[in-house]
Motif scaffolding. Structure first.
Motif, mmCIF file in Angstrom:
data_model
loop_
_atom_site.group_PDB
_atom_site.id
_atom_site.type_symbol
_atom_site.label_atom_id
_atom_site.label_comp_id
_atom_site.label_asym_id
_atom_site.label_seq_id
_atom_site.Cartn_x
_atom_site.Cartn_y
_atom_site.Cartn_z
ATOM 1 N N VAL A 399 0.851 -1.192 0.000
ATOM 2 C CA VAL A 399 0.000 0.000 0.000
ATOM 3 C C VAL A 399 0.890 1.247 0.000
ATOM 4 N N VAL A 400 0.488 2.267 -0.741
ATOM 5 C CA VAL A 400 1.213 3.540 -0.703
ATOM 6 C C VAL A 400 0.710 4.294 0.524
ATOM 7 N N VAL A 401 1.452 4.143 1.635
ATOM 8 C CA VAL A 401 0.947 4.598 2.926
ATOM 9 C C VAL A 401 0.779 6.105 2.982
ATOM 10 N N LYS A 402 1.679 6.834 2.325
ATOM 11 C CA LYS A 402 1.595 8.296 2.447
ATOM 12 C C LYS A 402 0.284 8.826 1.871
ATOM 13 N N ARG A 403 -0.320 8.106 0.950
ATOM 14 C CA ARG A 403 -1.633 8.527 0.457
ATOM 15 C C ARG A 403 -2.754 7.876 1.259
ATOM 16 N N ALA A 404 -2.601 6.563 1.495
ATOM 17 C CA ALA A 404 -3.714 5.814 2.082
ATOM 18 C C ALA A 404 -4.025 6.217 3.521
ATOM 19 N N LYS A 405 -3.011 6.707 4.259
ATOM 20 C CA LYS A 405 -3.226 6.880 5.700
ATOM 21 C C LYS A 405 -4.336 7.881 6.035
ATOM 22 N N TYR A 406 -4.643 8.771 5.110
ATOM 23 C CA TYR A 406 -5.724 9.733 5.374
ATOM 24 C C TYR A 406 -7.109 9.133 5.145
ATOM 25 N N PHE A 407 -7.143 7.927 4.609
ATOM 26 C CA PHE A 407 -8.425 7.358 4.212
ATOM 27 C C PHE A 407 -8.778 6.069 4.949
ATOM 28 N N VAL A 408 -7.883 5.622 5.842
ATOM 29 C CA VAL A 408 -8.152 4.336 6.498
ATOM 30 C C VAL A 408 -8.011 4.433 8.015
ATOM 31 N N THR A 409 -8.614 3.448 8.675
ATOM 32 C CA THR A 409 -8.260 3.172 10.060
ATOM 33 C C THR A 409 -7.767 1.736 10.097
ATOM 34 N N CYS A 410 -6.834 1.453 11.026
ATOM 35 C CA CYS A 410 -6.373 0.091 11.225
ATOM 36 C C CYS A 410 -6.728 -0.298 12.650
ATOM 37 N N ARG A 411 -7.505 -1.320 12.804
ATOM 38 C CA ARG A 411 -7.985 -1.759 14.111
ATOM 39 C C ARG A 411 -8.544 -0.560 14.897
ATOM 40 N N GLY A 412 -9.303 0.240 14.181
ATOM 41 C CA GLY A 412 -10.022 1.326 14.826
ATOM 42 C C GLY A 412 -9.275 2.636 14.956
ATOM 43 N N ARG A 413 -7.999 2.627 14.683
ATOM 44 C CA ARG A 413 -7.248 3.848 14.909
ATOM 45 C C ARG A 413 -6.905 4.564 13.606
ATOM 46 N N TYR A 414 -6.960 5.887 13.649
ATOM 47 C CA TYR A 414 -6.654 6.706 12.481
ATOM 48 C C TYR A 414 -5.220 7.208 12.579
ATOM 49 N N TYR A 415 -4.457 7.073 11.524
ATOM 50 C CA TYR A 415 -3.035 7.407 11.592
ATOM 51 C C TYR A 415 -2.639 8.646 10.776
ATOM 52 N N GLY A 416 -3.576 9.244 10.075
ATOM 53 C CA GLY A 416 -3.251 10.429 9.278
ATOM 54 C C GLY A 416 -2.889 11.600 10.179
ATOM 55 N N ASP A 417 -2.031 12.523 9.692
ATOM 56 C CA ASP A 417 -1.699 13.682 10.528
ATOM 57 C C ASP A 417 -2.653 14.841 10.276
ATOM 58 N N ALA A 418 -3.652 14.631 9.449
ATOM 59 C CA ALA A 418 -4.724 15.615 9.287
ATOM 60 C C ALA A 418 -5.948 14.838 8.834
ATOM 61 N N GLU A 419 -7.140 15.360 9.166
ATOM 62 C CA GLU A 419 -8.329 14.651 8.715
ATOM 63 C C GLU A 419 -8.782 15.195 7.368
ATOM 64 N N LEU A 420 -9.642 14.440 6.707
ATOM 65 C CA LEU A 420 -10.092 14.860 5.382
ATOM 66 C C LEU A 420 -10.835 16.194 5.417
ATOM 67 N N SER A 421 -11.450 16.489 6.567
ATOM 68 C CA SER A 421 -12.210 17.734 6.668
ATOM 69 C C SER A 421 -11.298 18.944 6.879
ATOM 70 N N ASP A 422 -10.020 18.694 7.100
ATOM 71 C CA ASP A 422 -9.051 19.770 7.280
ATOM 72 C C ASP A 422 -9.021 20.653 6.028
ATOM 73 N N PRO A 423 -9.175 21.976 6.181
ATOM 74 C CA PRO A 423 -9.177 22.830 4.987
ATOM 75 C C PRO A 423 -7.851 22.785 4.227
ATOM 76 N N ASN A 424 -6.782 22.385 4.896
ATOM 77 C CA ASN A 424 -5.483 22.331 4.219
ATOM 78 C C ASN A 424 -5.143 20.948 3.677
ATOM 79 N N ILE A 425 -6.169 20.100 3.555
ATOM 80 C CA ILE A 425 -5.881 18.709 3.225
ATOM 81 C C ILE A 425 -5.095 18.554 1.921
ATOM 82 N N LEU A 426 -5.361 19.425 0.941
ATOM 83 C CA LEU A 426 -4.630 19.294 -0.317
ATOM 84 C C LEU A 426 -3.145 19.514 -0.114
#
Lengths: 441, 261
Positions: A399-426
């Motif tokens: 998996v390309v983790v640097k992209r996927a991490k904003y879109f998945v949880t693993c065993r319930g936990r979210y690992y992205g350093d920003a959420e999708l609703s973050d205005p700076n997500i791009l």
């Protein structure tokens, strides 16, 4: 004229055809030389990075048509050459024997008439199959307007047939290639689909009947090769017929950027070609200006390579990821976003689906996650049967983790350093957001 | 715990595995030519034993899976140092948990083996395309013309055997030799039969006079097919790493028959 000269001219004239696949048919050496592998095989890569697998040549570039976008149109002054069928068959065998190529891709300009040209092509394929005992891969181009009997005969010798759309709408076709009628393109295409569907009984030229009968066409089913890594397409019932008609199916090609169609129109057209005509591939070819015609982009226009790339990505989404054309581009978004791949664009438009739990999502859902591909999704499924997938595992699963991490949880936990609703997500996703934000934010 | 040293053959490796289970646990397994002896570590040179190897071979197939067997073999064919111990770890785990080892992609032991096996498989696949035959010809005593196809490759891994099936089927009526110049051994094939052995390329006949013409034809075609507006050397090198170029006709000087052997 020497063979070398002919090869130089007719190889160069064929280079704008994008099709290169040698996949879709597995055949042992049933003749004297040659075989075919289902996954296909590339033999070299030219300086433009495109693979060379087949000897891609025109039988002749001496054309009676005058299509505006074409290097070989009648009204232009270029070197003309024509292979004798014997000459070309010998050349192809000589190349194949030295393992330069995987087979022959034979196309041609229209010499005298479509039927005259097709007869010459047929002669060459007959020599290869019947005289040389060639059992390798052959791709034959069907010229619009050719008679059904010749399509039928070519189909029994070739592995793959293709009829080029060239332009993505009837209107553009009328404007730029007045001698090629849309009807002349869809009739042979329909006949091929129909022949593949009813291999026993060929009903030549029944373009309309085909639409119902091909609906039941043996649907390709996905399976895994022995290594368990690459999805292959295996058809049922292939062995029933001794002389299969175009066993590797048919494909087509469209020129991108020579006419005003939107990406949405192109993707929708591709989708309907896959559905109605059961095409194996739709190729896109960025238009490279070859003429000063007032009807076409000027010679200074750079070929739209980025656009072509994004269209291919969208095409992959259609074929391997279960997306529909409407999901990829809707009315409000007629063009693909060049800054990001179409799957990412879809995911950002649909935050309601994310984040997805990788240990619970189905295959269809996993395939929607940016950074998860067809192979890694299947690995996740296989591993899940043994043990839960942890975040640290994702990279090892491909998996390309640097992209996927904003879109998945693993065993319930979210690992992205920003959420999708973050205005700076791009910016977080390192997508160049230019001056203005996407409208949805 | 003891280091086992073997002769470099797959049977030798399997014999060591047998010793690991029925004799003394292995600290490591090494081919003799790569082993550094030391006073502190006990080691044993294992004599290859076909029977013991066959026992392990059958056990891998029945207790783990055929796929695992193939994966182990590919790891064994690789050129990476320490491959023997990666294979041993995979086997030990496989004998413990059976066929389900195949799906545990991210387990460190499985990941290491899978990664190497994939590299080897990928190189073999690549070289089925990136390999060029030259036609060599001579007349035998009775004046009859004999032709042999000859190809030279320099693969990272020992993949000759993995090429055999594909080419013996494709060229079933041809005699051909694929020479691995790094390992100085060759695949000899004729009429669907093949074997691997040593080869001194200097004993080969000369290139057929037509060979030069075909090379020129191919080079001309190769150069012409590239679209100038799309030139992209990085992409080309990604697919076709420069280390393979030496033996590719299309990158040789036009029309020359040099370097055939």
């Amino acid at each position: 004229m020497e063979v070398l000269e002919k090869l130089r001219i007719l190889g160069e004239s064929a280079k704008y055809d994008a099709s290169c696949a040698t996949s879709g048919v597995a055949r042992k050496n049933v003749g004297r030389m040659g075989n075919a592998t289902c996954a296909g095989l590339c033999h070299s890569w030219s300086a433009d990075g495109r693979c060379i697998s087949l000897l891609k040549v025109l039988l002749s570039n001496d054309c009676v048509y005058d299509c505006q976008y074409c290097v070989n149109r009648r009204s232009v002054d270029v070197e003309r050459a024509t292979f004798e069928p014997e000459e070309l068959a010998d050349l192809a065998m000589g190349f194949y024997r030295r393992n330069y190529i995987e087979g022959l891709f034979l196309s041609s300009a229209v010499v005298k008439s479509p039927d005259h040209t097709a007869e010459k092509m047929l002669r060459c394929l007959q020599l290869l199959r019947e005289v040389h005992g060639f059992a390798g891969y052959i791709h034959a181009k069907i010229i619009p307007g050719v008679s059904p009997e010749l399509v039928r005969a070519l189909g029994f010798l070739a592995d793959r047939l293709s009829v080029n759309m060239e332009l993505p709408s009837e209107k553009s076709l009328e404007l730029l290639a007045p001698q090629k009628k849309a009807k002349n393109i869809f009739t042979p295409m329909g006949q091929i689909t129909d022949s593949i569907a009813n291999r026993k009984e060929l009903s030549a030229g029944s373009g309309k009947k085909m639409l119902e009968s091909s609906a039941e066409y043996l649907k390709p089913k996905e399976t895994l090769d022995p290594e368990g890594e690459y999805p292959l397409v295996v058809r049922d019932g292939r062995k029933k017929y001794k002389e299969p008609f175009a066993p590797a199916g048919q494909s087509t090609q469209m020129i991108i950027g020579a006419s005003p169609e939107t990406d949405r129109q192109i993707i929708r057209l591709s989708e309907s070609l896959y559905k109605k005509f059961r095409l194996k591939r739709v190729y896109f070819s960025a238009y490279i200006p070859v003429s000063d015609s007032a009807l076409l982009p000027s010679r200074l226009t750079a070929p739209p390579l980025k656009r072509e790339h994004r269209l291919y990505q969208a095409d992959w989404l259609l074929r391997f990821y279960g997306f529909s054309a409407e999901e990829i581009l809707d009315e409000k978004n007629p063009f693909l976003d060049e800054r990001m791949d179409p799957k990412m664009a879809w995911a950002l438009r649909h935050p309601e689906f994310f984040p997805m739990e990788v240990n619970k999502a189905s295959l269809e859902e996993l395939l929607r996650i940016p950074g998860v591909g067809a192979i890694s999704a299947r690995r996740i499924l296989r591993q899940r049967r043994q043990s839960a997938v942890r975040f640290e595992d994702l990279q090892k699963l491909g998996v390309v983790v640097k992209r996927a991490k904003y879109f998945v949880t693993c065993r319930g936990r979210y690992y992205g350093d920003a959420e999708l609703s973050d205005p700076n997500i791009l910016r977080v996703l390192q997508i160049d957001d230019g001056e203005k934000q996407l409208s949805m934010f | 715990m003891i280091d086992y040293i073997y002769d470099g053959t797959f049977e030798g490796f399997l014999t060591c595995v047998h010793h690991h289970y029925y004799n003394e646990k292995a600290a490591g397994i090494y081919p003799a030519d790569q082993y550094q002896t030391s006073l502190l570590k006990p080691y044993l040179s294992v004599e290859t034993d076909e029977e013991k190897a066959a026992v392990v071979y059958a056990a891998m197939e029945s207790k783990i899976s055929e796929q695992a067997l193939e994966r182990i073999y590919r790891v064994f064919l690789s050129d990476l140092p320490g491959k023997d111990n990666i294979a041993l770890d995979y086997l030990r785990m496989g004998f413990k948990i059976g066929g389900r080892i195949f799906g545990l992609h991210s387990h460190p032991v499985v990941f290491a083996a899978e990664r190497i096996a994939r590299k080897v498989g990928y190189e073999a696949h690549r070289l089925t395309g990136l390999l060029r035959f030259s036609v060599l010809a001579r007349e035998d005593e009775s004046g009859r013309r004999q032709e042999i196809l000859f190809a030279k490759i320099k693969p990272d891994h020992d993949i000759l055997e993995l090429l055999a099936h594909h080419f013996t089927d494709r060229f079933k009526e041809e005699a051909f030799i694929i020479y691995d110049e790094r390992r100085k051994k060759a695949l000899f094939a004729f009429g669907k039969k093949w074997y691997i052995g040593g080869l001194d390329p200097s004993v080969l006949p000369d290139a057929d006079p037509d060979e030069r013409a075909y090379r020129k034809l191919w080079k001309t075609y190769f150069d012409g097919i590239a679209i100038k507006e799309r030139i992209n050397p990085r992409c080309q090198k990604n697919f076709m790493p420069v280390r393979y170029w030496d033996n590719l006709t299309e990158f040789r000087c036009e029309g020359s028959a040099d370097g055939v052997k």
